[in-house]
Motif scaffolding. Structure first.
Motif, PDB file in Angstrom:
ATOM      1  N   GLY A  51      -2.696 -14.275  -3.991  1.00 28.06           N
ATOM      2  CA  GLY A  51      -1.231 -14.973  -3.989  1.00 28.06           C
ATOM      3  C   GLY A  51      -1.053 -15.590  -5.236  1.00 28.06           C
ATOM      4  O   GLY A  51       0.181 -15.473  -5.766  1.00 28.06           O
ATOM      5  N   HIS A  52      -1.984 -16.054  -5.914  1.00 28.33           N
ATOM      6  CA  HIS A  52      -1.810 -17.065  -7.067  1.00 28.33           C
ATOM      7  C   HIS A  52      -1.385 -16.045  -8.125  1.00 28.33           C
ATOM      8  O   HIS A  52      -0.496 -15.830  -9.127  1.00 28.33           O
ATOM      9  N   LEU A  53      -2.290 -14.757  -8.459  1.00 22.37           N
ATOM     10  CA  LEU A  53      -2.293 -13.513  -9.239  1.00 22.37           C
ATOM     11  C   LEU A  53      -0.719 -13.143  -9.034  1.00 22.37           C
ATOM     12  O   LEU A  53      -0.045 -12.831  -9.998  1.00 22.37           O
ATOM     13  N   LEU A  54      -0.217 -12.809  -7.868  1.00 20.40           N
ATOM     14  CA  LEU A  54       1.106 -12.197  -7.662  1.00 20.40           C
ATOM     15  C   LEU A  54       2.175 -13.038  -8.141  1.00 20.40           C
ATOM     16  O   LEU A  54       2.953 -12.587  -8.556  1.00 20.40           O
ATOM     17  N   ALA A  55       2.056 -14.315  -7.734  1.00 15.41           N
ATOM     18  CA  ALA A  55       2.958 -15.524  -8.264  1.00 15.41           C
ATOM     19  C   ALA A  55       3.297 -15.581  -9.607  1.00 15.41           C
ATOM     20  O   ALA A  55       4.300 -15.822 -10.161  1.00 15.41           O
TER      21      ALA A  55
ATOM     22  N   ILE B  65      -1.254  -3.923  -7.436  1.00 13.32           N
ATOM     23  CA  ILE B  65      -1.913  -4.975  -7.822  1.00 13.32           C
ATOM     24  C   ILE B  65      -2.885  -5.446  -6.659  1.00 13.32           C
ATOM     25  O   ILE B  65      -4.286  -5.323  -7.027  1.00 13.32           O
ATOM     26  N   SER B  66      -2.486  -5.419  -5.554  1.00 13.18           N
ATOM     27  CA  SER B  66      -3.492  -5.656  -4.508  1.00 13.18           C
ATOM     28  C   SER B  66      -4.565  -4.861  -4.239  1.00 13.18           C
ATOM     29  O   SER B  66      -5.667  -5.213  -4.178  1.00 13.18           O
ATOM     30  N   VAL B  67      -4.015  -3.344  -4.095  1.00 17.13           N
ATOM     31  CA  VAL B  67      -5.162  -2.244  -3.923  1.00 17.13           C
ATOM     32  C   VAL B  67      -6.069  -2.257  -5.428  1.00 17.13           C
ATOM     33  O   VAL B  67      -7.163  -2.023  -5.206  1.00 17.13           O
ATOM     34  N   GLY B  68      -5.305  -2.538  -6.465  1.00 18.24           N
ATOM     35  CA  GLY B  68      -5.982  -2.592  -7.976  1.00 18.24           C
ATOM     36  C   GLY B  68      -6.931  -3.518  -7.939  1.00 18.24           C
ATOM     37  O   GLY B  68      -8.143  -3.228  -8.507  1.00 18.24           O
ATOM     38  N   VAL B  69      -6.878  -4.741  -7.245  1.00 20.65           N
ATOM     39  CA  VAL B  69      -7.921  -5.671  -7.416  1.00 20.65           C
ATOM     40  C   VAL B  69      -9.037  -5.062  -6.688  1.00 20.65           C
ATOM     41  O   VAL B  69     -10.151  -5.246  -7.070  1.00 20.65           O
ATOM     42  N   ALA B  70      -8.790  -4.720  -5.490  1.00 26.72           N
ATOM     43  CA  ALA B  70     -10.159  -4.059  -4.775  1.00 26.72           C
ATOM     44  C   ALA B  70     -10.598  -2.868  -5.593  1.00 26.72           C
ATOM     45  O   ALA B  70     -11.898  -2.712  -5.651  1.00 26.72           O
ATOM     46  N   LEU B  71      -9.867  -2.013  -6.106  1.00 28.26           N
ATOM     47  CA  LEU B  71     -10.688  -0.793  -6.904  1.00 28.26           C
ATOM     48  C   LEU B  71     -11.134  -1.074  -8.015  1.00 28.26           C
ATOM     49  O   LEU B  71     -12.088  -0.702  -8.622  1.00 28.26           O
TER      50      LEU B  71
ATOM     51  N   GLY C 215     -14.303   1.069   1.870  1.00 33.66           N
ATOM     52  CA  GLY C 215     -13.016   1.484   2.576  1.00 33.66           C
ATOM     53  C   GLY C 215     -12.420   0.114   3.191  1.00 33.66           C
ATOM     54  O   GLY C 215     -11.164  -0.040   2.816  1.00 33.66           O
ATOM     55  N   TYR C 216     -13.422  -0.585   3.588  1.00 40.19           N
ATOM     56  CA  TYR C 216     -13.172  -1.820   4.365  1.00 40.19           C
ATOM     57  C   TYR C 216     -12.120  -2.630   3.143  1.00 40.19           C
ATOM     58  O   TYR C 216     -11.183  -3.360   3.277  1.00 40.19           O
ATOM     59  N   TRP C 217     -12.664  -3.053   2.140  1.00 36.06           N
ATOM     60  CA  TRP C 217     -12.310  -3.844   1.033  1.00 36.06           C
ATOM     61  C   TRP C 217     -10.975  -3.314   0.466  1.00 36.06           C
ATOM     62  O   TRP C 217      -9.905  -4.242   0.187  1.00 36.06           O
ATOM     63  N   LEU C 218     -10.731  -1.893   0.420  1.00 36.82           N
ATOM     64  CA  LEU C 218      -9.421  -1.295   0.196  1.00 36.82           C
ATOM     65  C   LEU C 218      -8.496  -1.702   1.050  1.00 36.82           C
ATOM     66  O   LEU C 218      -7.483  -2.115   0.732  1.00 36.82           O
ATOM     67  N   LEU C 219      -8.827  -1.669   2.314  1.00 38.37           N
ATOM     68  CA  LEU C 219      -7.626  -1.960   3.327  1.00 38.37           C
ATOM     69  C   LEU C 219      -7.271  -3.405   3.368  1.00 38.37           C
ATOM     70  O   LEU C 219      -6.395  -3.849   3.818  1.00 38.37           O
ATOM     71  N   PHE C 220      -8.497  -3.947   3.195  1.00 39.93           N
ATOM     72  CA  PHE C 220      -8.208  -5.723   3.393  1.00 39.93           C
ATOM     73  C   PHE C 220      -7.084  -5.958   2.327  1.00 39.93           C
ATOM     74  O   PHE C 220      -6.495  -6.915   2.609  1.00 39.93           O
ATOM     75  N   TYR C 221      -7.385  -5.690   1.114  1.00 41.51           N
ATOM     76  CA  TYR C 221      -6.503  -5.993   0.207  1.00 41.51           C
ATOM     77  C   TYR C 221      -5.153  -5.458   0.330  1.00 41.51           C
ATOM     78  O   TYR C 221      -4.124  -5.898  -0.137  1.00 41.51           O
TER      79      TYR C 221
END
Length: 133
Positions: A67-71, A84-90, A116-122
């Motif tokens: 949230g901080h990164l996105l803000a 950005i969200s999925v990119g953090v995971a990848l 796969g879990y972390w990709l879907l988590f983010y």
């Protein structure tokens, strides 16, 4: 950490937590257990309050920092938020998990399950920030 939406953070953390319940439950729970050499009895011996409580707190930490990164970027499109969200995971999470798994000689199947879990988590957290952010 200015501009954080605490409702979105809690909902995002909950979304990631729910993804884990589904991912490591009906979808890949048995395969994950097999790769770790766990039995149902092994898992019943854990301290569930500690495991799930700490996991949810760690999900909140992840949601706070996402949230901080996105803000930091201000108003963005849904596509940019998801990238950005999925990119953090990848870009950060999956390589870190992969490095640990290489040195611990974990199986490629276990890596695929956890990555796969972390990709879907983010992705789930990103979707919440799209909807509520």
């Amino acid at each position: 950490m200015a501009n954080l939406d605490w409702i979105a953070i809690i909902v995002a953390a909950a979304a990631g937590f729910v993804v884990g319940g589904i991912w490591y439950g009906p979808l890949f729970g048995k395969a994950w257990m097999k790769e770790h050499g766990f039995t149902e009895e092994d898992l019943k011996q854990g301290n569930f309050a500690l495991i799930y409580g700490a996991t949810f707190l760690l999900s909140i930490v992840s949601a706070i920092f996402l949230g901080h990164l996105l803000a930091h970027f201000g108003a963005m499109s849904a596509r940019s938020t998801m990238m950005i969200s999925v990119g953090v995971a990848l870009g950060f999470i999956v390589p870190a998990v992969g490095t640990n798994y290489l040195f611990s000689r974990a199986s490629g199947k276990l890596f695929a399950i956890d990555a796969g879990y972390w990709l879907l988590f983010y992705a789930a957290m990103g979707a919440v920030f799209v909807l509520l952010g």
